[in-house]
Write a protein that holds these residues in place. Structure first.
Motif, PDB file in Angstrom:
ATOM      1  N   SER A  49      28.285  -7.782  12.191  1.00  0.00           N
ATOM      2  CA  SER A  49      28.731  -7.583  13.413  1.00  0.00           C
ATOM      3  C   SER A  49      28.077  -7.922  14.756  1.00  0.00           C
ATOM      4  CB  SER A  49      29.390  -6.151  13.459  1.00  0.00           C
ATOM      5  OG  SER A  49      27.870  -5.329  13.262  1.00  0.00           O
ATOM      6  N   TYR A  50      26.703  -8.176  14.761  1.00  0.00           N
ATOM      7  CA  TYR A  50      25.931  -8.520  15.855  1.00  0.00           C
ATOM      8  C   TYR A  50      25.583 -10.063  15.965  1.00  0.00           C
ATOM      9  CZ  TYR A  50      21.860  -8.446  18.945  1.00  0.00           C
ATOM     10  OH  TYR A  50      20.925  -8.817  19.898  1.00  0.00           O
ATOM     11  N   ASP A  54      29.486 -10.544  19.971  1.00  0.00           N
ATOM     12  CA  ASP A  54      29.813  -9.120  19.361  1.00  0.00           C
ATOM     13  C   ASP A  54      31.295  -8.975  18.969  1.00  0.00           C
ATOM     14  OD1 ASP A  54      27.034  -8.530  19.476  1.00  0.00           O
ATOM     15  OD2 ASP A  54      27.171  -7.445  21.561  1.00  0.00           O
ATOM     16  N   GLY A  56      33.896  -5.857  17.129  1.00  0.00           N
ATOM     17  CA  GLY A  56      33.949  -4.445  16.748  1.00  0.00           C
ATOM     18  C   GLY A  56      33.853  -4.067  15.657  1.00  0.00           C
ATOM     19  N   VAL A  57      33.845  -2.690  15.471  1.00  0.00           N
ATOM     20  CA  VAL A  57      33.787  -2.199  14.170  1.00  0.00           C
ATOM     21  C   VAL A  57      34.957  -2.561  13.480  1.00  0.00           C
ATOM     22  CG1 VAL A  57      33.343  -0.072  12.634  1.00  0.00           C
ATOM     23  CG2 VAL A  57      32.150  -0.414  14.673  1.00  0.00           C
ATOM     24  N   ASP A  59      37.153  -4.830  13.952  1.00  0.00           N
ATOM     25  CA  ASP A  59      37.344  -6.238  13.501  1.00  0.00           C
ATOM     26  C   ASP A  59      36.477  -6.407  12.152  1.00  0.00           C
ATOM     27  OD1 ASP A  59      38.847  -6.816  15.560  1.00  0.00           O
ATOM     28  OD2 ASP A  59      36.893  -7.214  16.882  1.00  0.00           O
TER      29      ASP A  59
END
Length: 354
Positions: A49-50, A54, A56-57, A59
Motif C-alpha cells: 500500500s505504500y 499511495d 487506500g486500504v 483499494d
C-alpha cells in the motif's frame, strides 16, 4: 575424544531424545513464530500500500479479493507491489536460513553468505552472464548464480584449509573477506570495461525494485523446497554444530550432512541473489538473535530465522522507500547499516576466545 554423554543429553544434541528439549524454549519459539508471522502480515500490507503512489486500504482489500484489471490501483498492487513484497519475504528467509546453516556446519559464528563470498560469487557469475550472454533468461541467470556461489565457497574453503595450521573460524572469515573483495572488484571491473555497470548496479546494491511475477516463478519453488529440506535436516545440523566427533558417535555421517547443507545454502543464496542482488548481513544478524533466544537446537533456530529474515528484509524494503522519498535507497545499504556494527561486535567478542 571422549564424549560426555550427560552433557550431550542435557544440551539437546541428539534427535533421538527430543523430550530433553526444554519446554520453555519450545514455548518461546512458538511465541516468536506467532509474533514473526503477525509482523510479516502487517509488513506485507504496508508494503503493497505504500510507495511513490499511495493507495487506500479499500483499494488494497479490493485488489486482493475483488481484482479488477480495469482499475489502475489494482494493477499497481498486483503487477508491481505484490511480487515485490512476496520476494522480500522469500529472500530474507533464504538468506537467514543460509546463514544459520553455515554457522552450524562450520561451527563459525561469523559465517554468512555475504561474508563467505557466496553473494559476491553469484554477483560475478551474473555479471559474466550479462556481458557474454545478454539474452539469458532469468531461469538461466539463477543457474549461473548457483555456479558462481559454488565456486566462491570452494575457493574460500580451499584457501582456509591450505593455510598453515589448517582451517579455523578466523581463517575462514579472513579468506571469505579476501575472496569477497576480489570477486566484487572483478565484477565492477568487468561491468565498467564492458559498459554494463548500470545494469549490474542493481545486483551490487541490492533491491526489489525490478521484481515481477516471472522472477517469482523460479524463486518460489526453489525457496520453499530448500526451506522445507532445511527444517528436515535441522536435527542433524544441531548435532553437527557440536563437532564431528559427537555426530559420528551418534551414528551420523558428517560428510553427507555437510554436503546436503552446502547444496541447500548454495541454492538459497543463488536464488536470493539472482532476484534481489547483494542484500548482506541478513544471514549474520538474524540467526544470532534467534539463537540467543531459543538456544542451540536448529529445529527451532531454522524456522524462526526464516520468519524473522523475511521480517527484516520486508521492513528494510519499506524503510528504503520512506527514507528518501520519492527515491529509493538500496536495501543492501540498510541491512549493511544494521549488520556492520553487529559484525564488528561479534568479531571482537569471538576474537577474545581464539
Amino acid at each position: 575424544m571422549e564424549v560426555n554423554w550427560s552433557m550431550v543429553t542435557d544440551q539437546v544434541l541428539t534427535p533421538h531424545i527430543p523430550r530433553t528439549i526444554k519446554y520453555s524454549r519450545i514455548v518461546l519459539a512458538a511465541a516468536l513464530l506467532i509474533i514473526g508471522v503477525a509482523l510479516l502480515l502487517v509488513g506485507f500490507g504496508i508494503s503493497i500500500s505504500y510507495g511513490a503512489a499511495d493507495v487506500g486500504v479499500m483499494d488494497v482489500w479490493n485488489s486482493l479479493f475483488y481484482f479488477d484489471a480495469n482499475q489502475a490501483p489494482h494493477l499497481l498492487i498486483y503487477e508491481l507491489r505484490m511480487p515485490r513484497a512476496i520476494c522480500g519475504i522469500l529472500v530474507g528467509a533464504c538468506l537467514a536460513v543460509s546463514g544459520a546453516i553455515m554457522q552450524g556446519i562450520t561451527r563459525n559464528p561469523l559465517a554468512t553468505p555475504s561474508i563467505m563470498g557466496l553473494t559476491q560469487g553469484s554477483g560475478l557469475a551474473i555479471a559474466v552472464a550479462m556481458i557474454f550472454l545478454p539474452a539469458v533468461s532469468h531461469y538461466e541467470m539463477v543457474i549461473y548464480s548457483f555456479i558462481g556461489a559454488g565456486l566462491s565457497v570452494a575457493i574460500v574453503y580451499a584457501i582456509s584449509v591450505m593455510s598453515p595450521g589448517g582451517m579455523s573460524p578466523v581463517k575462514l572469515v579472513l579468506a571469505g573477506t579476501v575472496v569477497s573483495a576480489l570477486l566484487g572488484a572483478l565484477s565492477s571491473g568487468l561491468a565498467i570495461y564492458f559498459q554494463v555497470a548500470q545494469d549490474l548496479s542493481f545486483f551490487s546494491a541490492g533491491g526489489l525494485t525490478m521484481i515481477r511475477w516471472p522472477v517469482l516463478d523460479m524463486l518460489i519453488p526453489i525457496s520453499l523446497l530448500c526451506l522445507a529440506l532445511s527444517i528436515v535436516i535441522s536435527r542433524y545440523i544441531t548435532v553437527l554444530s557440536f563437532g564431528e566427533e559427537v555426530a559420528t558417535g551418534l551414528g551420523q555421517r558428517p560428510v553427507l550432512i555437510k554436503t546436503m547443507s552446502t547444496i541447500l545454502v548454495l541454492m538459497m543464496t543463488g536464488a536470493a541473489v539472482s532476484a534481489a542482488g547483494a542484500v548482506g548481513f541478513v544471514g549474520l544478524v538474524i540467526p544470532h538473535i534467534i539463537r540467543s533466544l531459543v538456544g542451540v537446537d536448529y529445529r527451532l533456530i531454522i524456522p524462526c530465522s526464516a520468519v524473522f529474515g523475511g521480517v527484516l528484509v520486508t521492513y528494510a524494503d519499506i524503510f528504503s522507500r520512506w527514507i528518501n522519498e520519492p527515491y529509493e535507497t538500496p536495501i543492501g545499504a540498510i541491512t549493511a547499516a544494521i549488520g556492520v556494527p553487529f559484525f564488528l561486535y561479534l568479531a571482537r567478542k569471538e576474537g577474545r576466545g581464539l
